[in-house]
Design an enzyme around this catalytic site. Structure first.
Site, PDB file in Angstrom:
ATOM      1  N   ASP A  71      19.221 -63.989 -11.948  1.00 46.41           N
ATOM      2  CA  ASP A  71      18.863 -63.957 -13.370  1.00 46.41           C
ATOM      3  C   ASP A  71      18.157 -62.644 -13.672  1.00 46.41           C
ATOM      4  OD1 ASP A  71      18.729 -66.280 -15.680  1.00 46.41           O
ATOM      5  OD2 ASP A  71      17.145 -64.795 -15.941  1.00 46.41           O
ATOM      6  N   ILE A 112      32.467 -71.456 -20.051  1.00 45.86           N
ATOM      7  CA  ILE A 112      33.792 -71.240 -20.637  1.00 45.86           C
ATOM      8  C   ILE A 112      33.838 -71.616 -22.116  1.00 45.86           C
ATOM      9  CG2 ILE A 112      34.725 -73.511 -20.010  1.00 45.86           C
ATOM     10  CD1 ILE A 112      36.578 -70.111 -19.782  1.00 45.86           C
ATOM     11  N   ASP A 113      32.988 -72.547 -22.568  1.00 46.08           N
ATOM     12  CA  ASP A 113      32.951 -72.911 -23.988  1.00 46.08           C
ATOM     13  C   ASP A 113      32.649 -71.722 -24.885  1.00 46.08           C
ATOM     14  OD1 ASP A 113      33.733 -75.494 -24.313  1.00 46.08           O
ATOM     15  OD2 ASP A 113      31.736 -76.363 -24.243  1.00 46.08           O
ATOM     16  N   LYS A 156      32.716 -82.526 -30.063  1.00 44.76           N
ATOM     17  CA  LYS A 156      33.363 -81.238 -29.825  1.00 44.76           C
ATOM     18  C   LYS A 156      33.828 -80.593 -31.121  1.00 44.76           C
ATOM     19  CE  LYS A 156      33.861 -79.371 -26.620  1.00 44.76           C
ATOM     20  NZ  LYS A 156      32.895 -78.352 -26.127  1.00 44.76           N
ATOM     21  N   ARG A 164      33.607 -88.739 -25.134  1.00 45.17           N
ATOM     22  CA  ARG A 164      32.328 -88.939 -25.816  1.00 45.17           C
ATOM     23  C   ARG A 164      32.551 -89.331 -27.279  1.00 45.17           C
ATOM     24  NH1 ARG A 164      29.682 -83.253 -24.262  1.00 45.17           N
ATOM     25  NH2 ARG A 164      31.897 -82.702 -24.362  1.00 45.17           N
ATOM     26  N   LEU A 223      24.289 -67.930 -20.765  1.00 44.96           N
ATOM     27  CA  LEU A 223      24.402 -68.314 -22.180  1.00 44.96           C
ATOM     28  C   LEU A 223      23.596 -67.378 -23.053  1.00 44.96           C
ATOM     29  CD1 LEU A 223      25.213 -70.450 -24.408  1.00 44.96           C
ATOM     30  CD2 LEU A 223      22.940 -71.414 -24.018  1.00 44.96           C
ATOM     31  N   SER A 240      19.093 -59.805 -11.569  1.00 46.20           N
ATOM     32  CA  SER A 240      20.465 -59.554 -12.000  1.00 46.20           C
ATOM     33  C   SER A 240      20.674 -58.096 -12.370  1.00 46.20           C
ATOM     34  CB  SER A 240      20.804 -60.445 -13.211  1.00 46.20           C
ATOM     35  OG  SER A 240      22.135 -60.211 -13.619  1.00 46.20           O
ATOM     36  N   SER A 256      23.917 -79.424 -21.110  1.00 45.87           N
ATOM     37  CA  SER A 256      23.793 -78.380 -20.088  1.00 45.87           C
ATOM     38  C   SER A 256      23.304 -78.977 -18.779  1.00 45.87           C
ATOM     39  CB  SER A 256      22.814 -77.296 -20.562  1.00 45.87           C
ATOM     40  OG  SER A 256      23.314 -76.616 -21.690  1.00 45.87           O
ATOM     41  N   GLY A 310      36.378 -77.055 -20.306  1.00 44.13           N
ATOM     42  CA  GLY A 310      35.515 -76.722 -21.431  1.00 44.13           C
ATOM     43  C   GLY A 310      34.651 -77.863 -21.931  1.00 44.13           C
ATOM     44  N   ASN A 311      34.876 -79.064 -21.425  1.00 40.40           N
ATOM     45  CA  ASN A 311      34.056 -80.204 -21.853  1.00 40.40           C
ATOM     46  C   ASN A 311      33.688 -81.048 -20.633  1.00 40.40           C
ATOM     47  OD1 ASN A 311      36.752 -81.051 -21.584  1.00 40.40           O
ATOM     48  ND2 ASN A 311      36.446 -82.803 -22.948  1.00 40.40           N
ATOM     49  N   MET A 312      33.038 -80.418 -19.694  1.00 40.44           N
ATOM     50  CA  MET A 312      32.707 -81.080 -18.429  1.00 40.44           C
ATOM     51  C   MET A 312      32.015 -82.435 -18.635  1.00 40.44           C
ATOM     52  SD  MET A 312      31.482 -77.892 -16.044  1.00 40.44           S
ATOM     53  CE  MET A 312      31.132 -78.930 -14.621  1.00 40.44           C
ATOM     54  N   GLU A 351      24.826 -76.165 -30.792  1.00 47.89           N
ATOM     55  CA  GLU A 351      24.446 -75.178 -29.773  1.00 47.89           C
ATOM     56  C   GLU A 351      23.564 -74.060 -30.295  1.00 47.89           C
ATOM     57  OE1 GLU A 351      28.303 -73.560 -31.487  1.00 47.89           O
ATOM     58  OE2 GLU A 351      27.494 -75.531 -30.966  1.00 47.89           O
ATOM     59  N   TYR A 386      29.089 -79.655 -32.027  1.00 46.34           N
ATOM     60  CA  TYR A 386      29.251 -78.382 -31.331  1.00 46.34           C
ATOM     61  C   TYR A 386      30.379 -77.621 -32.006  1.00 46.34           C
ATOM     62  CZ  TYR A 386      26.393 -80.104 -27.428  1.00 46.34           C
ATOM     63  OH  TYR A 386      25.371 -80.591 -26.657  1.00 46.34           O
TER      64      TYR A 386
END
Length: 372
Positions: A197, A268-269, A74, A15, A239, A219, A133, A301-303, A117, A93
């Site tokens: 949730d 994971i981020d 990133k 990106r 999150l 949840s 997301s 971590g950066n899908m 974020e 981010y």
């Protein structure tokens, strides 16, 4: 203002922080933009397109970091820390809660760090996180479907099943933007879907929208453990803005999963919401999975970097109005005028200004309001 756009250096991150349309908007507002040579290549944006929009192409990252504002995708990596300078406005981010070294570098160099974020308007939505997301959520199901194949170490299961054969069971932990995007794709592929949730109103809304086509589950530790045990594909999408993600799925729970089941931890981020991925740490697109307790894990971590062109345009559509406000007004006035940007402030003048980051890293907290 002089705005710099360096090439992303995270492994296999394709990106870029701005599109030609963004350059044009900044230039028309009276600003200058430096783009590092070939920064847009991974998103199929050429140097010539940036030049036509009014950017100056520069050879080195250092020339971009010399600018008053740097816009990235990133979080900076260690080789970039030496390029920080006092008063730099960094808009990207950051994900600081699991990154003590980066946080220290930002504080030591007195960088003004505005994190995508944690930018939150009055309604507490996350406008700069939501586009990525949504991409990551859609990808999570696609990736998970591949992980269930024998070639990838999975049990050899077709996500949607086939005539006379039961479909796979996809369990999604978290009903935010990532979770719903994952669930929609999973349903579209014919899977059985359970969404877990803690927000009962959110679960009622999903039940109404999808009219029973997905299962909703409140949840708590008991329900999570049962759902994890039954899952063929588990997607973690929890999150808490700016904070370390709680480890809702323990290693003991993972041990109860079927041999050849799959896990995708989109969180994971921010440290990960599944204990096994959190302990292992992030993976990368060239070697995205690992197997533990006979379960295939994916923790890239950066899908969205894998679908860089879509992601770059989706992200910059959202960041552009805030980028313009920061450039036009300066960060102090922009933050005074917009609560969303004020909440985006993570570091200012050597002080940490986001409470969850301070809590995670045991740093003194200075309210952002005091810094403007």
């Amino acid at each position: 203002m002089l705005v710099g756009i360096p090439t992303e250096i995270k492994k296999l991150e394709n990106r870029v922080g701005i599109t030609p349309a963004g350059v044009k908007a900044l230039v028309e507002a009276g600003h200058k933009v430096r783009v590092q040579k070939n920064a847009g290549n991974g998103s199929m944006i050429s140097n010539e397109e940036y030049i036509a929009a009014g950017a100056q192409i520069v050879e080195t990252a250092a020339e971009c970091w010399e600018c008053e504002m740097v816009v990235k995708v990133k979080e900076p990596l260690e080789p970039e820390y030496a390029l920080f300078h006092e008063g730099l406005l960094l808009f990207t981010y950051l994900h600081l809660a699991p990154e003590p070294a980066l946080t220290k570098a930002l504080l030591d160099k007195k960088v003004v760090g505005v994190a995508y974020e944690t930018v939150q308007p009055a309604d507490r939505t996350l406008p700069l996180l939501s586009p990525m997301s949504e991409v990551a959520g859609r990808m999570a199901t696609q990736v998970g479907a591949q992980m269930l194949t024998k070639k990838e170490g999975g049990m050899g299961l077709l996500l949607g099943g086939t005539a006379g054969v039961k479909a796979a069971h996809v369990v999604v932990i978290g009903a935010g933007v990532v979770g719903i995007a994952s669930a929609k794709v999973a349903m579209g592929m014919g899977a059985r879907v359970t969404v877990v949730d803690s927000n009962l109103n959110r679960l009622r809304q999903l039940d109404d929208i999808y009219e029973g086509r997905l299962q909703t589950l409140a949840s708590n530790s008991f329900n999570v453990a049962e759902a994890v045990k039954e899952a063929d594909l588990l997607i973690g999408s929890v999150l808490i803005p700016g904070a370390l993600t709680p480890k809702l799925v323990t290693e003991a729970m993972v041990k109860t999963m079927k041999k050849g089941a799959a896990i995708v931890d989109v969180a994971i981020d921010q440290g990960g919401c599944i204990e096994t991925t959190a302990k292992h740490g992030p993976t990368y697109h060239d070697n995205p999975t690992f197997i533990q307790h006979d379960v295939v894990h994916y923790s890239v971590g950066n899908m969205p970097g894998a679908v860089a062109r879509t992601s770059t345009f989706a992200l910059t559509n959202a960041t552009m109005p805030y980028m313009l406000a920061l450039a036009n007004k300066g960060w102090k006035q922009a933050c005074k005028d917009d609560i969303a940007l004020l909440r985006g402030l993570n570091t200012v003048g050597g002080k940490c200004t986001f409470a969850s980051v301070c809590e995670a890293l045991k740093l003194p907290y200075t309210p952002a309001e005091q810094m403007i």
